[in-house]
Design a protein around this motif. Sequence first.
Motif, PDB file in Angstrom:
ATOM      1  N   PHE A 154       0.816  -1.213   0.000  1.00 40.23           N
ATOM      2  CA  PHE A 154       0.000   0.000   0.000  1.00 40.23           C
ATOM      3  C   PHE A 154       0.851   1.265   0.000  1.00 40.23           C
ATOM      4  CE2 PHE A 154      -4.003  -2.142   0.535  1.00 40.23           C
ATOM      5  CZ  PHE A 154      -4.928  -1.198   0.124  1.00 40.23           C
ATOM      6  N   LEU A 163       1.356   2.394  -3.438  1.00 40.95           N
ATOM      7  CA  LEU A 163       0.160   2.603  -4.251  1.00 40.95           C
ATOM      8  C   LEU A 163      -0.428   3.995  -4.069  1.00 40.95           C
ATOM      9  CD1 LEU A 163      -1.566  -0.881  -3.829  1.00 40.95           C
ATOM     10  CD2 LEU A 163      -0.407   0.034  -5.859  1.00 40.95           C
ATOM     11  N   ILE A 168      -6.168   7.218  -4.710  1.00 45.32           N
ATOM     12  CA  ILE A 168      -5.703   5.915  -4.213  1.00 45.32           C
ATOM     13  C   ILE A 168      -6.527   4.787  -4.830  1.00 45.32           C
ATOM     14  CG2 ILE A 168      -5.467   4.475  -2.144  1.00 45.32           C
ATOM     15  CD1 ILE A 168      -4.896   7.063  -0.588  1.00 45.32           C
ATOM     16  N   GLN A 169      -7.820   5.014  -4.994  1.00 47.44           N
ATOM     17  CA  GLN A 169      -8.681   4.015  -5.623  1.00 47.44           C
ATOM     18  C   GLN A 169      -8.176   3.678  -7.029  1.00 47.44           C
ATOM     19  OE1 GLN A 169     -12.565   5.380  -7.007  1.00 47.44           O
ATOM     20  NE2 GLN A 169     -13.537   3.599  -6.024  1.00 47.44           N
ATOM     21  N   ALA A 173      -4.556   1.917  -6.805  1.00 46.38           N
ATOM     22  CA  ALA A 173      -4.666   0.566  -6.252  1.00 46.38           C
ATOM     23  C   ALA A 173      -5.268  -0.394  -7.272  1.00 46.38           C
ATOM     24  CB  ALA A 173      -5.504   0.591  -4.979  1.00 46.38           C
ATOM     25  N   ILE A 211      -6.262  -4.247  -6.690  1.00 45.65           N
ATOM     26  CA  ILE A 211      -7.031  -4.046  -5.467  1.00 45.65           C
ATOM     27  C   ILE A 211      -8.220  -3.147  -5.782  1.00 45.65           C
ATOM     28  CG2 ILE A 211      -7.032  -3.155  -3.113  1.00 45.65           C
ATOM     29  CD1 ILE A 211      -4.039  -3.706  -2.993  1.00 45.65           C
TER      30      ILE A 211
END
Length: 547
Positions: A324, A327, A401-402, A405, A410
């Motif tokens: 993470f 990302l 971030i969405q 990722a 993810i």
Amino acid sequence: MMMHKIALRSRTFLTGAALAALVYAGAPALADTPPDTLVQAWAIDDIISLDPAEAFELSTGEITGNTYDMLVRLDANDTTKVVGGIAESWTVSDDALTYTFKLKPGLKFASGNEITAADVAYSFERAVKLNKSPAFIIQQFGLTADNVAEKAKAADASTFVFTVDKAYAPSFVLNCLTATVGAIVDSKLVKEHVAAATPSADYKFDNDFGNAWLKTNYAGSGPYKTREWRANEVVVLERNDNYYGTKGNMTRVIYRHVKESAAQRLLLEKGDIDIARNLQPGDYEAVGKNADLATASVPKSTVYYVSLNQKNPNLAKPEVREAFKYLIDYDALGDTLLKGIGVVHQNFLPKGILGSVDGKPYKLDIAKAKELLEKAGLKDGFTITLDTRSGQPESGVAESIQQTAAQAGIKIELVPEDFKQLLTRYRARQHDAAILMWGVDYWDPNSNSETFATNPNNADDSMNKTLAWRNAWDVPADIQKESAAALLERDPAKRTQMYQDVQTKIREQGPFNFIWQQTEVAGLRKNVQGFKLGPTFDTNFVAPVTK
């Protein structure tokens, strides 16, 4: 944007037309706000309670900082110093275990009741026994429900004696007492509003120490007093004419809940408000170019981070925690959404605090993240939710971030919500991931190290609910041990090194992805003078402001 009408109780302090214009976001513009009233637009959806023994949110911190007083206060102009609040002087015993405070003479609460050392003792007692979120700040000195009456007591009407359990550095103890949980309440007034409680295994007292009443009422002695709070609508402060120090210049201060930056800017340009508090980069830049307006900014001791709940088995994998960190497009966020209102910062101690570091080892690296996910046995990715405050810049950061990722497989489902809703879920450990901010509770590195780097009991019924606990992270023993040792280290150079080491370990191993440190900004009408943003959330003082 229209807002619900604010029905302010009891006596009318503005004419009907003026009040309506002030509390309706969509009302026709006034030529100016009333000359004796300061009107600020601010997102205040995080406020849950006004009781200083319970309130632990950033907006409430500012309200408390202006309406209550403490024994001592942080010097907002020189954060290396602590100055007297209601305490005129204090001494520390040779063994560094006993602190004796002499109160300033002739002080009164806003109610007119005299301020005595018994009020101080009662304030400590109710904070410890209520055991709400901020209680740990004073409980960490060995205070318990069973011993607080002996450890925090009035020797006489003007002398308060505080006994701690270890020989801490005096600066650490004093800085802790500047926290808003140390606010002094009017014990006589509060006791008039105590409600009965049924003792239980979790709460063994037969009364609520006035908590239910004080959630929405006021019993302090600061330069202003709280007149009204309507959730997600308005907070109204009135000048406290019983205040012992320099009186506030404004008769009243109104905080209007306006979340959108563009709406705040429009209200400011029209003259409907005096100060806009949540301006985003584009609006802040535009305000700075407007000849009728001015700007203010200051580095704030608030860090923003994404946390990963370790109750989620996928997020609990060390490789996923590390993935993470690769990302997040830190550089792009710093150049766009955070420009002028924050700086990229990847550590839990904000700049300016002893031991802070400014290393930024992480950059967006999708390939590296994929490699780590494959190592964790999650090559095909997984799905989680991400709780975020429904406003900027958090919503924009969440969307960024969405997107990044997703490139690693993810899938993130965004859950935008009012901040108090987010906090309730977060404090109950019901999230997968969340974007939060954390401001120091007192000006010492232990304020953040205690919460990010320690979790003495990871059980759901733990009494010590640090941020590590909220994310169900069983912090490695060596990290907790070093954080505890740094607290007692008196050599500044050694203490600095210890906190730098703890930060590195948390950054590399923890479920926290630190993204930025806040630069607090405000736009204001040119006629507003004396407005100054402080280094902490409770040092934005309104008393000096004139118009």
